[in-house]
Design an enzyme around this catalytic site. Structure first.
Site, PDB file in Angstrom:
ATOM      1  CB  SER B 185      -1.015  -0.013   1.028  1.00  0.00           C
ATOM      2  OG  SER B 185       0.130   0.109   2.453  1.00  0.00           O
ATOM      3  CG  HIS B 213      -4.009  -1.449  -1.511  1.00  0.00           C
ATOM      4  ND1 HIS B 213      -4.603  -0.002  -1.481  1.00  0.00           N
ATOM      5  CD2 HIS B 213      -3.536  -1.661  -0.067  1.00  0.00           C
ATOM      6  CE1 HIS B 213      -4.354   0.312  -0.204  1.00  0.00           C
ATOM      7  NE2 HIS B 213      -4.025  -0.745   0.387  1.00  0.00           N
ATOM      8  CE  LYS B 244      -7.130  -0.452   0.998  1.00  0.00           C
ATOM      9  NZ  LYS B 244      -7.776  -0.139   1.969  1.00  0.00           N
TER      10      LYS B 244
END
Lengths: 54, 434
Positions: B185, B213, B244
């Protein structure tokens, strides 16, 4: 000598130091074994114990 | 004397930063008006500091499903799955995620943080071994402290180092669980997963990958790094988040391991927390449907990421090793990074400031994340602004690369043609992509 206060190591530096020690002595040093290490003497004892167990 | 006195060194560092006029830890949005636009200090601001990879936070399909769920099922579950029962929506979302990943089992958690906390702390017990990447996310570290297994770290993204550490444990009893991340990240780098799988096989360990991610970002269908690398069969557990690409909040773990369901009554961060409310479950399920039916979002995200990464690299910035939607500009001095960050916010670009110890190797990062909802004009604005400020700060040699580079125009045209075919009425798609 206090490893964190006298040598200026933060928590990440201690963990990285641990990895280097693992390689130097070819042993496994679990993070929780390092949690109780404050002085160089503590470190010596911990490594000796781990080496004799190995 | 106060119980808070132990924080005075931290408070001192924070005060010094605030004295310089910047407070990255308490930025406040007066309003957020789309996936990529907000208002900060009364100024219209482009958002480059979200994790809104697919631009779905305002997607009409998710919004409508969420509103409908509140009306039909109420605002909250007021309890945990184990003590207070599951709603149909929880089970439908778990089934949809298991189907998406082609796995037999799925557990949904109230946050991504709790997914890691629950899975990692429960899977390995005191007679097992947990082996984690040195640059792991805080949730993985916290999980390692909540659980009882001995924890060993290996050097970041280094399969040989992992093998060395596993070989030291090879005569020790107990199961070994390796935990890696799809995209890290802070720098946006991916794990060398094929090599990790080789090591995993050699030592008979279990492998977990956190695709927080990389879900919706990597792989043909958006299942993440394991899909892109073609090693899904060798990944025993996939952990991920809804906060996300899926634009809500929550986390999950999927697996085909027989007996997986027992974890529902063993994993404390699953058992002793309130379950996700109907509105979140509904918007997440809807976002998963959109993610599967609109692969063009991923194509646009990839094009945007490359445009931004190449633009900053071309301008002379030191960037991370790979062109992924997380784009980090690496600066060596914290003070410079703080001033740079403040200047960008003042000029209408919001991004994240990542400082040690959250960053590897004591550097400071200006961390941006790109969204499928960014238009090429947004990306170019950000490159131009960062380049201008970078030159002003003396961080960039003058005109390493004339900006904007000539090929940008051509790429913009082809990217639009390739990524804009509407699968829904244009107005619908546009609402979240403004």
């Amino acid at each position: 000598m206090n490893i964190v206060n006298d040598l200026g190591l933060d928590s990440i530096a201690v963990m990285n130091f641990t990895m280097a020690l693992e390689d130097k002595f070819d042993i496994s040093i679990p993070l929780h074994d390092m949690a109780s290490v404050v002085t160089v003497q503590d470190l010596l004892r911990t490594i000796e114990t781990l080496r004799s167990d190995a | 004397m106060s119980i808070l006195d132990k924080f005075s060194p931290l408070a001192g560092r924070y005060d010094r930063m605030r004295d310089s006029g910047a407070d990255p830890f308490s930025i406040k949005f007066d309003d957020v008006v789309s996936s990529v636009e907000g208002v900060v200090n009364g100024k219209r601001t482009l958002l480059f500091g979200t994790n809104n990879y697919l631009g779905l936070t305002f997607d009409p399909h998710s919004v409508e499903k969420s509103v409908e769920a509140i009306r039909l099922h109420g605002t909250g579950t007021t309890g945990s799955r184990i003590a207070n029962g599951s709603y149909k929506g929880h089970e439908e979302l778990e089934a949809a995620l298991a189907d998406f990943y082609g796995r037999k089992h799925c557990m949904v958690f109230s946050t991504g943080y709790q997914a890691n906390l629950a899975m990692i702390s429960t899977l390995v017990g005191q007679n097992d071994h947990l082996i984690i990447d040195a640059d792991s996310h805080a949730s993985i570290y916290d999980a390692s402290r909540l659980g009882h297994a001995p924890v060993v770290r290996f050097r970041h993204n280094n399969p040989d180092d992992l093998a060395k550490r596993l070989s030291r444990l090879k005569d020790q009893p107990g199961d070994k669980l390796i935990v890696v991340e799809g995209i890290y990240s802070m720098l946006g780098d991916t794990a060398p997963l094929k090599e990790f799988v080789d090591v995993k096989r050699e030592f008979g360990a279990y492998l977990m990958i956190d695709e927080a991610h990389s879900m919706g970002v990597l792989g043909e269908t958006g299942r993440g790094l394991a899909e892109r690398e073609g090693v899904e069969e060798d990944v025993d557990f996939v952990v991920g988040t809804f906060s996300k690409s899926l634009a809500s909040v929550g986390g999950f773990c999927v697996s085909s391991l027989p007996g997986f369901e027992i974890l529902r009554i063993a994993a404390r961060p699953y058992m002793f927390t309130a379950s996700l409310p109907p509105a979140i479950i509904a918007s997440t399920t809807a976002a998963l449907e959109t993610m599967r039916s609109e692969p063009q979002r991923r194509a646009k995200l990839t094009a945007n990421a490359r445009r931004f990464y190449n633009g900053l690299k071309g301008a002379g910035f030191t960037v991370g090793p790979e062109a992924n939607p997380i784009v980090a500009v690496i600066l060596n001095e914290v003070d410079v990074a703080v001033a740079f960050w403040k200047r960008l916010v003042d000029e209408g670009m919001y991004l994240n400031l990542a400082l040690p110890p959250a960053t590897p190797s004591h550097q400071a990062f200006l961390r941006s994340s790109v969204s499928a909802a960014h238009e090429p004009e947004h990306i170019d604005f950000a490159i131009e602004l960062m380049t201008r400020v970078g030159r002003e700060f003396g961080l960039l040699p003058e005109n390493v690369h004339p900006f904007p580079p000539r090929q940008v125009t051509a790429e913009r045209l082809s990217a639009r043609a390739a990524t804009m075919p509407a699968r829904r009425p244009a107005a619908d798609v546009g609402a979240g992509m403004a």
